[in-house]
Write a protein that holds these residues in place. Sequence first.
Motif, short mmCIF file in Angstrom:
data_model
loop_
_atom_site.label_atom_id
_atom_site.label_comp_id
_atom_site.label_asym_id
_atom_site.label_seq_id
_atom_site.Cartn_x
_atom_site.Cartn_y
_atom_site.Cartn_z
N UNK A 228 7.49 -9.67 -9.25
CA UNK A 228 8.19 -8.53 -8.67
C UNK A 228 7.14 -7.46 -8.37
N UNK A 229 7.01 -7.19 -7.07
CA UNK A 229 5.90 -6.37 -6.61
C UNK A 229 6.41 -5.02 -6.15
N UNK A 230 5.76 -3.95 -6.55
CA UNK A 230 6.09 -2.67 -5.93
C UNK A 230 4.87 -1.78 -5.78
N UNK A 231 5.02 -0.84 -4.85
CA UNK A 231 3.92 0.06 -4.55
C UNK A 231 4.08 1.30 -5.41
N UNK A 232 3.00 1.74 -5.99
CA UNK A 232 3.04 2.96 -6.81
C UNK A 232 1.98 3.93 -6.33
N UNK B 7 -1.61 -0.27 2.44
CA UNK B 7 -0.52 -0.62 3.36
C UNK B 7 0.16 -1.90 2.87
N UNK B 8 1.17 -2.33 3.63
CA UNK B 8 1.97 -3.45 3.15
C UNK B 8 1.22 -4.78 3.15
N UNK B 9 0.36 -4.98 4.13
CA UNK B 9 -0.43 -6.23 4.13
C UNK B 9 -1.30 -6.33 2.89
N UNK B 10 -1.93 -5.21 2.55
CA UNK B 10 -2.78 -5.19 1.36
C UNK B 10 -1.94 -5.42 0.11
N UNK B 11 -0.76 -4.82 0.08
CA UNK B 11 0.15 -4.99 -1.07
C UNK B 11 0.53 -6.46 -1.23
N UNK B 12 0.93 -7.10 -0.13
CA UNK B 12 1.36 -8.50 -0.19
C UNK B 12 0.20 -9.42 -0.58
N UNK B 13 -1.00 -9.10 -0.11
CA UNK B 13 -2.16 -9.93 -0.44
C UNK B 13 -2.48 -9.83 -1.93
N UNK B 14 -2.43 -8.60 -2.45
CA UNK B 14 -2.69 -8.42 -3.89
C UNK B 14 -1.62 -9.14 -4.72
#
Length: 224
Positions: free
Chosen positions: A178-182, A157-164
């Motif tokens: 620059x962060x993105x979800x894959x 989820x987005x919280x996990x993405x932002x933390x990573x």
Amino acid sequence: ALDLLRPQDLEGRRVLISAGGTREPLDPVRYLGNRSSGRQGVALAEAARSRGAAVTLVAAHLEVPAPAGVVVERVGTAREIEASLRAHAASHDTIIMAAAVADFRPRAVAEEKIKKDASEGGLSLELERTPDIIAGLSEHRAPGQRIVGFAAETASDEDALLALGAAKARRKGVDLLVLNRVGWAEGFGTEDNAVIVLDATGVELARVAGDKLSVAHRILDVIP
Ligand code: CTP
Ligand code: CA
């Protein structure tokens, strides 16, 4: 023609961009690779050039053509991308590391094609770590040089993405991440992209979605 309307706000800047994905040979006919198409890195090169920057593109197995008007250096492996970036780093004021670099490579490369009959029950590969190129570049950076990293994460989820992303931004010593979800279906080979730009401390600076060229322009807008 569109370039004539663009502000030449990057005139005088020298931007070094890596794009694509590395391939690490296993034997003369096989490699370990990844799914990066190089589209976002190529869009960044195109966008920076259209705004007046001098651009060097270090390209690893692009699935799209390199833009006109940029200097292109073709590389294959993590070792080659590192050598090329190190050679060019000092002459550029901005480094954007969009390439997907192998984290591991085969410890030994077979001289001859690996034959299946020798391994009836399966085959184990021994891999070794590759150096963290961007961490090395940011460690040896010139005064005032900006370094931008990328991170593609399969966060739930987005919280996990932002933390990573925040942890990675701090660990790498970059100015921007620059962060993105894959996932299996998102992030690779597509025309569009959706990214979150973090600063060096992991704080969110911008959120951008759209085709990869507009995303590229927005990323360039937030580089200090
Ligand atoms: N990168 C690099 N050298 C490597 C691996 C990655 O310079 N050997 C760069 C990538 O080009 C990217 C940034 O580091 O700009 C983040 O890459 P990423 O794969 O997300 O991070 P890693 O540190 O490799 O961590 P992990 O893959 O375990 O998440
Ligand atoms: Ca990695």
